[in-house]
Motif scaffolding. Sequence first.
Motif, PDB file in Angstrom:
ATOM      1  N   GLY A  30     -73.831 -64.094  72.979  1.00  0.00           N
ATOM      2  CA  GLY A  30     -74.907 -64.521  72.083  1.00  0.00           C
ATOM      3  C   GLY A  30     -74.625 -65.878  71.483  1.00  0.00           C
ATOM      4  O   GLY A  30     -74.405 -66.846  72.200  1.00  0.00           O
ATOM      5  N   ILE A  31     -74.581 -65.933  70.165  1.00  0.00           N
ATOM      6  CA  ILE A  31     -74.396 -67.224  69.489  1.00  0.00           C
ATOM      7  C   ILE A  31     -73.010 -67.820  69.730  1.00  0.00           C
ATOM      8  O   ILE A  31     -72.806 -69.003  69.503  1.00  0.00           O
ATOM      9  N   GLN A  32     -72.078 -67.016  70.204  1.00  0.00           N
ATOM     10  CA  GLN A  32     -70.741 -67.531  70.520  1.00  0.00           C
ATOM     11  C   GLN A  32     -70.542 -67.734  72.021  1.00  0.00           C
ATOM     12  O   GLN A  32     -69.496 -68.190  72.454  1.00  0.00           O
ATOM     13  N   GLY A  33     -71.535 -67.388  72.832  1.00  0.00           N
ATOM     14  CA  GLY A  33     -71.440 -67.546  74.272  1.00  0.00           C
ATOM     15  C   GLY A  33     -72.035 -68.869  74.721  1.00  0.00           C
ATOM     16  O   GLY A  33     -72.588 -69.624  73.927  1.00  0.00           O
ATOM     17  N   THR A  34     -71.901 -69.148  75.994  1.00  0.00           N
ATOM     18  CA  THR A  34     -72.453 -70.382  76.554  1.00  0.00           C
ATOM     19  C   THR A  34     -73.162 -70.071  77.869  1.00  0.00           C
ATOM     20  O   THR A  34     -72.942 -69.016  78.471  1.00  0.00           O
ATOM     21  N   ALA A  35     -73.958 -71.007  78.339  1.00  0.00           N
ATOM     22  CA  ALA A  35     -74.613 -70.853  79.640  1.00  0.00           C
ATOM     23  C   ALA A  35     -73.569 -70.709  80.739  1.00  0.00           C
ATOM     24  O   ALA A  35     -73.761 -69.954  81.696  1.00  0.00           O
ATOM     25  N   GLU A  36     -72.452 -71.406  80.589  1.00  0.00           N
ATOM     26  CA  GLU A  36     -71.382 -71.315  81.575  1.00  0.00           C
ATOM     27  C   GLU A  36     -70.824 -69.897  81.656  1.00  0.00           C
ATOM     28  O   GLU A  36     -70.405 -69.449  82.721  1.00  0.00           O
ATOM     29  N   ASN A  37     -70.801 -69.174  80.531  1.00  0.00           N
ATOM     30  CA  ASN A  37     -70.324 -67.789  80.541  1.00  0.00           C
ATOM     31  C   ASN A  37     -71.184 -66.929  81.461  1.00  0.00           C
ATOM     32  O   ASN A  37     -70.666 -66.061  82.165  1.00  0.00           O
ATOM     33  N   TYR A  38     -72.471 -67.148  81.431  1.00  0.00           N
ATOM     34  CA  TYR A  38     -73.373 -66.389  82.292  1.00  0.00           C
ATOM     35  C   TYR A  38     -73.128 -66.736  83.759  1.00  0.00           C
ATOM     36  O   TYR A  38     -72.986 -65.848  84.609  1.00  0.00           O
ATOM     37  N   VAL A  39     -73.092 -68.027  84.064  1.00  0.00           N
ATOM     38  CA  VAL A  39     -72.870 -68.478  85.435  1.00  0.00           C
ATOM     39  C   VAL A  39     -71.557 -67.913  85.957  1.00  0.00           C
ATOM     40  O   VAL A  39     -71.515 -67.240  86.997  1.00  0.00           O
ATOM     41  N   ASP A  40     -70.478 -68.183  85.250  1.00  0.00           N
ATOM     42  CA  ASP A  40     -69.157 -67.746  85.690  1.00  0.00           C
ATOM     43  C   ASP A  40     -69.050 -66.227  85.731  1.00  0.00           C
ATOM     44  O   ASP A  40     -68.418 -65.664  86.627  1.00  0.00           O
ATOM     45  N   GLY A  41     -69.669 -65.564  84.775  1.00  0.00           N
ATOM     46  CA  GLY A  41     -69.557 -64.116  84.674  1.00  0.00           C
ATOM     47  C   GLY A  41     -70.147 -63.378  85.855  1.00  0.00           C
ATOM     48  O   GLY A  41     -69.534 -62.448  86.392  1.00  0.00           O
ATOM     49  N   TYR A  42     -71.335 -63.771  86.289  1.00  0.00           N
ATOM     50  CA  TYR A  42     -71.945 -63.078  87.420  1.00  0.00           C
ATOM     51  C   TYR A  42     -71.183 -63.338  88.715  1.00  0.00           C
ATOM     52  O   TYR A  42     -71.012 -62.443  89.538  1.00  0.00           O
ATOM     53  N   ILE A  43     -70.706 -64.559  88.881  1.00  0.00           N
ATOM     54  CA  ILE A  43     -69.925 -64.875  90.080  1.00  0.00           C
ATOM     55  C   ILE A  43     -68.596 -64.128  90.043  1.00  0.00           C
ATOM     56  O   ILE A  43     -68.175 -63.523  91.036  1.00  0.00           O
ATOM     57  N   GLU A  44     -67.946 -64.134  88.901  1.00  0.00           N
ATOM     58  CA  GLU A  44     -66.673 -63.415  88.755  1.00  0.00           C
ATOM     59  C   GLU A  44     -66.863 -61.912  88.957  1.00  0.00           C
ATOM     60  O   GLU A  44     -66.036 -61.252  89.599  1.00  0.00           O
ATOM     61  N   ALA A  45     -67.954 -61.370  88.440  1.00  0.00           N
ATOM     62  CA  ALA A  45     -68.219 -59.937  88.607  1.00  0.00           C
ATOM     63  C   ALA A  45     -68.380 -59.595  90.086  1.00  0.00           C
ATOM     64  O   ALA A  45     -67.859 -58.574  90.559  1.00  0.00           O
ATOM     65  N   ALA A  46     -69.089 -60.427  90.831  1.00  0.00           N
ATOM     66  CA  ALA A  46     -69.268 -60.184  92.268  1.00  0.00           C
ATOM     67  C   ALA A  46     -67.922 -60.180  92.984  1.00  0.00           C
ATOM     68  O   ALA A  46     -67.637 -59.285  93.794  1.00  0.00           O
ATOM     69  N   LEU A  47     -67.095 -61.169  92.669  1.00  0.00           N
ATOM     70  CA  LEU A  47     -65.789 -61.258  93.319  1.00  0.00           C
ATOM     71  C   LEU A  47     -64.890 -60.096  92.924  1.00  0.00           C
ATOM     72  O   LEU A  47     -64.206 -59.504  93.768  1.00  0.00           O
ATOM     73  N   GLU A  48     -64.880 -59.743  91.658  1.00  0.00           N
ATOM     74  CA  GLU A  48     -64.044 -58.629  91.200  1.00  0.00           C
ATOM     75  C   GLU A  48     -64.473 -57.307  91.824  1.00  0.00           C
ATOM     76  O   GLU A  48     -63.623 -56.504  92.224  1.00  0.00           O
ATOM     77  N   LEU A  49     -65.777 -57.073  91.899  1.00  0.00           N
ATOM     78  CA  LEU A  49     -66.257 -55.830  92.518  1.00  0.00           C
ATOM     79  C   LEU A  49     -65.894 -55.779  94.001  1.00  0.00           C
ATOM     80  O   LEU A  49     -65.413 -54.754  94.498  1.00  0.00           O
TER      81      LEU A  49
END
Length: 182
Positions: A30-49
């Motif tokens: 939220g207010i402490q997150g960034t757009a980069e967190n979303y980008v990196d998070g979905y890519i990282e989640a795909a790789l981790e899964l």
Amino acid sequence: MTQESKCAAQKRFDPFFEVIGGGEWNACVGIQGTAENYVDGYIEAALELASAVIDKRLVASRDTLAMPILYNIRHGLELSLKYAIDRLHAAGAIPQPHVANHDILSHWTLLHNNNIGDEHLRAMVAEIEPYVKSLAAIDDDGQELRYAFNRDGVQSMAGIAIVNLPLVRTSIRRLSLLLGRF
């Protein structure tokens, strides 16, 4: 405890967004997150899964986790393209922003067709083309990888029977490196 106090306690408890002080595992959102967190998070989640299924030999989960893996990388790619377009538009390198939709091919095409002045950036846009076109061919609007049936009631991905998860993981790794340079 009275019924009223039980109800009040239940209303205060939030099973996902409860604030727990001093928690080592509190994540900034939220207010402490960034757009980069979303980008990196979905890519990282795909790789981790993908890595979890392969490395832990989760054979029973390969079919059920294939779609979340593919959806996460597609969504991460979509967010990367939108992020790049937003930044380039803010910098004046792209005259108009993209319309709000989930069409990754049209986002990539906007970047490609604007012939951004930086040769390095143009090369990166060209390098991600096969990934964009592959995912756009099976899911042009972000629906096919999320639902068993699309908006028209047709089975999602009806023309595809299997995906090879080691190939998917290798492609996620390569795309992640490319997008990291983006």
